[in-house]
Structures are given as C-alpha cells and as structure tokens.
Design an enzyme around this catalytic site. Structure first.
Site, mmCIF file in Angstrom:
data_model
loop_
_atom_site.group_PDB
_atom_site.id
_atom_site.type_symbol
_atom_site.label_atom_id
_atom_site.label_comp_id
_atom_site.label_asym_id
_atom_site.label_seq_id
_atom_site.Cartn_x
_atom_site.Cartn_y
_atom_site.Cartn_z
ATOM 1 N N ASP A 44 -14.406 -6.261 3.202
ATOM 2 C CA ASP A 44 -14.074 -7.321 4.157
ATOM 3 C C ASP A 44 -14.351 -6.932 5.607
ATOM 4 O O ASP A 44 -14.170 -7.744 6.513
ATOM 5 C CB ASP A 44 -12.617 -7.791 3.983
ATOM 6 C CG ASP A 44 -11.584 -6.719 4.273
ATOM 7 O OD1 ASP A 44 -11.972 -5.562 4.534
ATOM 8 O OD2 ASP A 44 -10.376 -7.048 4.233
ATOM 9 N N ARG A 45 -14.783 -5.702 5.855
ATOM 10 C CA ARG A 45 -15.095 -5.267 7.222
ATOM 11 C C ARG A 45 -16.573 -4.917 7.346
ATOM 12 O O ARG A 45 -17.263 -4.704 6.350
ATOM 13 C CB ARG A 45 -14.237 -4.061 7.611
ATOM 14 C CG ARG A 45 -12.747 -4.340 7.550
ATOM 15 C CD ARG A 45 -11.932 -3.172 8.055
ATOM 16 N NE ARG A 45 -10.503 -3.467 7.951
ATOM 17 C CZ ARG A 45 -9.565 -2.932 8.719
ATOM 18 N NH1 ARG A 45 -9.896 -2.072 9.653
ATOM 19 N NH2 ARG A 45 -8.296 -3.251 8.545
ATOM 20 N N GLU A 53 -11.714 -10.242 14.164
ATOM 21 C CA GLU A 53 -10.724 -9.275 14.625
ATOM 22 C C GLU A 53 -11.444 -8.033 15.127
ATOM 23 O O GLU A 53 -12.498 -7.667 14.605
ATOM 24 C CB GLU A 53 -9.791 -8.869 13.480
ATOM 25 C CG GLU A 53 -8.952 -9.998 12.922
ATOM 26 C CD GLU A 53 -8.080 -9.556 11.742
ATOM 27 O OE1 GLU A 53 -7.068 -10.223 11.514
ATOM 28 O OE2 GLU A 53 -8.427 -8.557 11.081
ATOM 29 N N ARG A 89 0.844 -1.195 0.000
ATOM 30 C CA ARG A 89 0.000 0.000 0.000
ATOM 31 C C ARG A 89 0.874 1.237 0.000
ATOM 32 O O ARG A 89 1.754 1.394 0.845
ATOM 33 C CB ARG A 89 -0.910 0.026 1.226
ATOM 34 C CG ARG A 89 -1.943 -1.083 1.265
ATOM 35 C CD ARG A 89 -2.819 -0.941 2.497
ATOM 36 N NE ARG A 89 -3.698 -2.082 2.665
ATOM 37 C CZ ARG A 89 -4.485 -2.270 3.728
ATOM 38 N NH1 ARG A 89 -4.498 -1.378 4.707
ATOM 39 N NH2 ARG A 89 -5.244 -3.331 3.811
ATOM 40 N N SER A 95 -7.935 -1.550 0.983
ATOM 41 C CA SER A 95 -8.934 -1.853 2.013
ATOM 42 C C SER A 95 -9.716 -0.618 2.430
ATOM 43 O O SER A 95 -10.396 -0.002 1.627
ATOM 44 C CB SER A 95 -8.259 -2.520 3.213
ATOM 45 O OG SER A 95 -9.224 -2.997 4.122
ATOM 46 N N HIS A 96 -9.609 -0.236 3.706
ATOM 47 C CA HIS A 96 -10.423 0.840 4.267
ATOM 48 C C HIS A 96 -9.748 2.201 4.144
ATOM 49 O O HIS A 96 -10.278 3.198 4.634
ATOM 50 C CB HIS A 96 -10.689 0.546 5.743
ATOM 51 C CG HIS A 96 -9.433 0.348 6.539
ATOM 52 N ND1 HIS A 96 -8.638 -0.756 6.373
ATOM 53 C CD2 HIS A 96 -8.821 1.115 7.460
ATOM 54 C CE1 HIS A 96 -7.586 -0.668 7.176
ATOM 55 N NE2 HIS A 96 -7.673 0.457 7.844
ATOM 56 N N ASP A 114 -16.688 -1.654 4.361
ATOM 57 C CA ASP A 114 -15.582 -0.760 4.027
ATOM 58 C C ASP A 114 -15.287 -0.743 2.536
ATOM 59 O O ASP A 114 -16.056 -1.260 1.728
ATOM 60 C CB ASP A 114 -14.338 -1.158 4.821
ATOM 61 C CG ASP A 114 -13.741 -2.481 4.360
ATOM 62 O OD1 ASP A 114 -14.515 -3.344 3.911
ATOM 63 O OD2 ASP A 114 -12.512 -2.664 4.458
ATOM 64 N N ASP A 116 -13.195 -2.318 0.474
ATOM 65 C CA ASP A 116 -13.087 -3.559 -0.304
ATOM 66 C C ASP A 116 -14.025 -4.657 0.173
ATOM 67 O O ASP A 116 -13.992 -5.768 -0.349
ATOM 68 C CB ASP A 116 -11.644 -4.071 -0.307
ATOM 69 C CG ASP A 116 -11.192 -4.597 1.044
ATOM 70 O OD1 ASP A 116 -11.615 -4.033 2.071
ATOM 71 O OD2 ASP A 116 -10.403 -5.559 1.075
ATOM 72 N N SER A 174 -10.796 -5.156 14.572
ATOM 73 C CA SER A 174 -10.771 -4.108 13.551
ATOM 74 C C SER A 174 -11.928 -4.264 12.561
ATOM 75 O O SER A 174 -11.784 -3.973 11.381
ATOM 76 C CB SER A 174 -9.433 -4.129 12.813
ATOM 77 O OG SER A 174 -9.140 -5.415 12.325
ATOM 78 N N LYS A 197 -11.815 -12.258 5.638
ATOM 79 C CA LYS A 197 -12.935 -11.740 6.423
ATOM 80 C C LYS A 197 -13.984 -11.216 5.451
ATOM 81 O O LYS A 197 -13.670 -10.905 4.306
ATOM 82 C CB LYS A 197 -12.463 -10.667 7.390
ATOM 83 C CG LYS A 197 -11.643 -9.556 6.787
ATOM 84 C CD LYS A 197 -10.887 -8.800 7.881
ATOM 85 C CE LYS A 197 -9.875 -7.842 7.274
ATOM 86 N NZ LYS A 197 -8.862 -7.405 8.231
ATOM 87 N N THR A 222 -2.585 -10.553 14.544
ATOM 88 C CA THR A 222 -3.412 -9.847 13.575
ATOM 89 C C THR A 222 -2.982 -10.237 12.162
ATOM 90 O O THR A 222 -1.804 -10.247 11.844
ATOM 91 C CB THR A 222 -3.284 -8.331 13.778
ATOM 92 O OG1 THR A 222 -3.759 -7.998 15.090
ATOM 93 C CG2 THR A 222 -4.095 -7.569 12.738
#
Length: 586
Positions: free
Chosen positions: A305-306, A388, A45, A135-136, A301, A303, A390, A401, A369
């Site tokens: 996964d959250r 998790e 990233r 991700s987020h 989020d 992508d 998060s 996730k 993690t």
C-alpha cells in the site's frame, strides 16, 4: 439450510444442502482474555511470538466474527505472506466455518496485497475481509505479525467496529472451531471446509485487470519501448507482496526486461530486510538507480500500500508525488472519464496538494492520519485523489492506499508529458521542475525516532500540550544558530477533525507549531510499532515560485536546516528521547 444442535460443550453442525448431507461437529474451546488486543488504524500488530501464544490468535479472530454478522457472510482472506500467515489462514477456516461464514475467498498461498484485497472485497461484493499484515514492519519469527479487518467498502474498519472488537476481546470466554482437513492454499479453485464454501483465487489477476481499466497501458508501453535506451525503469519489491504484481504488470504486460525488477520474490521474512519504501530502508533501489543511471525507480512495501518514486538524482517526496498526480490527473483515463471530485491529505503531509486544489477550483480536505478518513469522503462522492506523507498515495478506485497504482500513475503521466513534448525527454526531475515553477515548493522532511522510551515520549507531548494550554510559546521568536534565520511562533495547537460526512470527532491527532511565515512543525506519537514508542517530527517550509529555479531546486536538508534546529530546541526532543539523531529521515 443448516441447524445447530447443542450437546454439552459440543455442537453438531448438520448440513441439509446439498442432499448428501453430513454433520460437522463444532467444538467450543474455553479461553481467557489477553490484555492489549486493541486494534489501531491498521489492525492488531504484535510480535509473532505473541500471536503464537495458545488461544491468542483464536481469541482475536473470534472477536472479529462476533463483532460482525458472521453467519451467512462472505469474507476475503489474504495478506502480505509474512511469517505465520499460512497457519493463521487455517485458523480462520476453523473458526469461520464454526461461526457460520458462508464463503471464504482466499488469495493463492494466502497472498493478497492490501490494495488487491480491497479490490476483491468490492468486486465480489464481500461483506468484509481479514488481512494478515503488519504493513511495512519487518517479518520473520522474531519480528511482527498483524491482523486487520476491512469492511464491505474495501476499507479499514472504522472506530465503531474496532472498538467493538476490542470490547469483545476483554470479556471473551470461548471460541468455536470445526476440525477438518487443512485446505491446500496453493491450488486455485473451489473446495469446502466443513459447511463453508472456499474459493482460492489468483492473487494478481483481478488487480491487473483493475489497473488496465484505470491507466493508458498502451501509451505507457509505447513510450517505454520507444525510449528503451534513454528511459529505463527499475522496480524494487523489497521481497514484499508486490513482487508478483510488478512482474505481471511491468514484465508480462508492458514488456519490460527482467532486469526492470529486483527483489520481487515474496518471502516470509522479506529477505531479512525492512520492507519500508523510503531512502533508508529501500537503499537497494537507491544504490542501483544511482549506479546504473536509471531514469525511473520505484519501490513498494511489505503489503503493497506504500510507494517511493526515485530517479537518478531525483527523489520525490510523497507530498509532492500526490500533488503532481492531482495536477496531471486529466491524462489518466479513469479521471478523464469520471472527473476529479476533490483532493485530500493527512494533516502532517505538506500543503502542496492544497495549492493544486486551489488553482483548479477543487474541494480539498485535511484529515487525521488513517485511510478510513479518506474512505468516508470517497463513499460520499467528495474525494478522488489523496495521500499521506508516509508514502501512501491513492484514489477512489479502492478504499486503501495503493503503491502500484501510484507508480503506474507516474508512468502514465510521464508517457503523456513526453507525448506533449516530443523533442525533450521528460523524466522525474523535469516534472518536479515544472511543478515548482507553477506552484512553488514545500520543502518537507520527516524525522522518525523509533523504539524510544515511552516515558520520554510522553514528557515531550506533555511539554507541548502545556504550551497549548498556557499559550506560553505564542509570539515567541527563535533564532537558528547555523542559518541565522528567525522563526516566530504564530500558534501551537493539537489537531482535531470533525468528519463532514458522519460528524465524528477525532481529537489529539498531533501537536502543530505554526510560524508566522507559514512554516510549520508537527509532532506525533505513533503506535504502529510492536515495541517501544515512535515519535515523528514533520517539518515544512514553503517557498513561492518567485524564488526562482535555483532556490526551488535546492537541497531539502539545507532548505530546512534552520527550522529543524528550532523544532528540536522548542521540544527539548534530544533531552527527552535520549537521541542525537533520528532512526530514519525521509
């Protein structure tokens, strides 16, 4: 079959099948290594402008392909649709075809949520996948981009793969390309790029089919339709990748009105927002739920996964969320059929799920993690549900996730709970109350200090590591000035983990301060941002069910106030980081 014929710095790629053969020229482009192309647990990233440097993205893609057996491979390509994704897909086509990749399965418009990509890799038995996501993290020309490699089980690449990629980036001298007409990513169907087969797939269909096999959609639909006035749903996509998935499931399949979704158009800059489903960044959901008296709110989020679960006056911590899903797993068809093999959580996550495992006689694990640690346990048949703190929750249906999965699990559980109690409407608040009455409550919060001085963050870590080495904090008692509570330190450790499946050891996963009443404070230095350091402070205090409903239903901030004061004093955090307040509290 194809043959490679080298001519100086050009290579002719001759396709002998199909019969009407044509040649494809492979160009070798000279390049030099870039510093810092080390992928973390969630890939590489950096700011978009870093990836836009000449050769930068190409180097990393070539390094991925050199680290695996690219010749003859089938790879899945997708991502969260953030800025710079379409161009990068075309780059992957150029380099992948030149490296002998047999087939690329690509999500329409370069879109595949991380969970959907994991499913596609597994369903089509691909050799792996390249996911374009940060991700987020925020998107757009001045924000973040990311490239992540997933292996054939659908999960994130393990360290032996990411280390190999990194080593290649440090010595790379050239990458290979085939120049052909760009592929139209908006047209579903099959085509070719040079010698490579290309299949553009519906980004949503396979994933919806997967969830329909997992959850009781008819039970959920009946409950929502029968309680349309008293139990309303609102999903906020935060302009991330999950908007189209939520529409397909909530509106098209479950029949909810259009008003049940908001911010569900995926945008390359996420509408200028921060697509992280927590109380700070998902304020658009929180405000709408409170203003409109919505019984069930949820967000995902960038992508996909959250997730966050939030109803009128009822926020569910990720730690409580995974514990409740585990406790109610018997009402979900997937677990009715296959059973629950084991439970797990990341180390900073509260111990709420441990209590469920103990009551149900299930094996449970505390891991570092990073979702790859769960994946090992799942592949070995020892883990079914995990989470998790998060805002990541999931199961062994894929190896990532899964935000939408968690939201559907909650709707399935609520529908089942109401079927058992037809005379009382059971919502989020009622489920939390029932859970605490049986298991007690782990008051839990996380403080994020983002983009702080790396020097200050390292000093904080050094202080705690020094206390571990010298045992200088052992048996020391601290008093909270505001609550007058005493907290006596039982131990200070640096969490390490030996994987029970492959024996690998992960060290330095976070400093843990354990108190003699079972409370604990965890400090972790995180590297998932693209600028500066992030220090995370996790605070947990357990209260048993005997404390009674009033105490168990208390405000989180009040329940943790004394412990947080002590944590800040022990670590000298404000002094080292130069911050009086955290960036985000969850």
């Amino acid at each position: 079959m194809c043959s490679l014929i080298k001519v100086d710095k050009c290579v002719s790629f001759e396709a002998h099948s199909p019969p009407t053969s044509m040649g494809y020229q492979i160009k070798e482009i000279s390049t030099k290594p870039f510093d810092g192309q080390k992928p973390g647990t969630s890939g590489l990233r950096k700011r978009v402008k870093v990836f836009q440097q000449e050769h930068y993205t190409e180097n990393f893609i070539q390094a991925i392909l050199d680290s695996i057996k690219a010749d003859g491979a089938t790879l899945v390509i997708g991502g969260d649709g953030r800025y710079f994704s379409p161009e990068t897909v075309q780059t992957i086509l150029k380099i992948g075809s030149a490296n002998g990749v047999k087939k690329l399965i690509i999500g329409k418009d370069s879109i595949l949520s991380t969970p959907a990509a994991s499913n596609v890799i597994r369903k089509y038995k691909a050799d792996g996948g390249i996911l374009l996501t940060a991700s987020h993290n925020p998107g757009g020309p001045n924000n973040d981009f990311g490239i992540k490699y997933n292996v054939s089980n659908g999960g994130p690449a393990p360290e032996n793969v990411t280390n190999k990629i990194y080593e290649i980036t440090k010595t790379i001298q050239k990458y290979k390309v085939i120049e052909a007409n760009p592929v139209n990513l908006s047209v579903i169907g099959e085509t070719t790029y040079g010698p490579t087969q290309v299949q553009i797939i519906d980004s949503v269909a396979d994933y919806v089919e997967l969830l329909q096999d997992i959850f009781d959609f008819q039970l959920i639909k009946d409950f929502l339709q029968n309680n349309a006035d008293s139990f309303r749903v609102l999903f906020d996509g935060l302009h991330g990748v999950t908007g189209p998935y939520a529409r397909a499931i909530l509106v098209d399949t479950l029949g909810l009105p259009e008003a049940s979704i908001q911010n569900c158009v995926a945008l390359p800059d996420f509408g200028g927002g921060h697509p992280d489903p927590n109380l700070t960044y998902a304020h658009s959901l929180v405000e709408a739920v409170e203003a409109k008296n919505i019984q069930f709110g949820a967000a995902s989020d960038g992508d996909g996964d959250r997730n966050m679960i939030y109803g009128k006056g009822a926020f569910v911590t990720p730690s409580d969320s995974v514990a409740i899903i585990a406790d109610w797993a018997h009402v979900i068809p997937y677990f009715k059929k296959g059973g629950v093999k084991g439970l797990a959580r990341s180390m900073p996550t509260s111990k709420a799920i441990d209590l469920v495992a103990q009551k149900k006689g299930l094996e449970y694990f505390e891991v570092p993690t990073g979702w790859k640690f769960f994946g090992n346990l799942m592949d070995a048949g020892r883990l079914s549900i995990c989470g998790e703190e998060s805002f990541g929750t999931g199961s062994d249906h894929i190896r990532e996730k899964d935000g939408i999965w968690a939201i559907m699990a909650w709707l399935n559980i609520i529908a089942a709970a109401n079927k058992e109690s037809p005379n009382e409407l059971i919502g989020i608040k009622e489920l939390l109350k029932k859970h605490y009455a049986v298991y007690g409550r782990s008051f839990f919060s996380r403080y994020d200090y983002e983009e702080v001085s790396s020097e200050g963050a390292n000093k904080l870590v050094a202080l705690l590591d020094g206390a571990i080495t010298s045992s200088s904090l052992a048996n020391k008692t601290y008093k909270s000035k505001s609550t007058n509570q005493d907290f006596t330190i039982a131990s200070v450790t640096n969490f390490s983990y030996t994987d029970p499946i492959d024996g690998s050891v992960s060290k330095n996963q976070g400093q843990v301060v354990l108190f003699d009443d079972g409370s604990r404070v965890v400090f972790r230095l995180s590297g998932t941002g693209s600028a500066g350091a992030t220090v995370r402070l996790y605070v947990e205090r357990y209260v048993g069910p005997e404390a009674g409903e009033k105490v168990l239903a208390g405000d989180t901030a009040e329940g943790l106030k004394g412990l947080i004061e002590v944590a800040l004093e022990i670590s000298n955090l404000k002094e080292y980081l130069g911050r009086d307040e955290p960036t985000v509290i969850t």
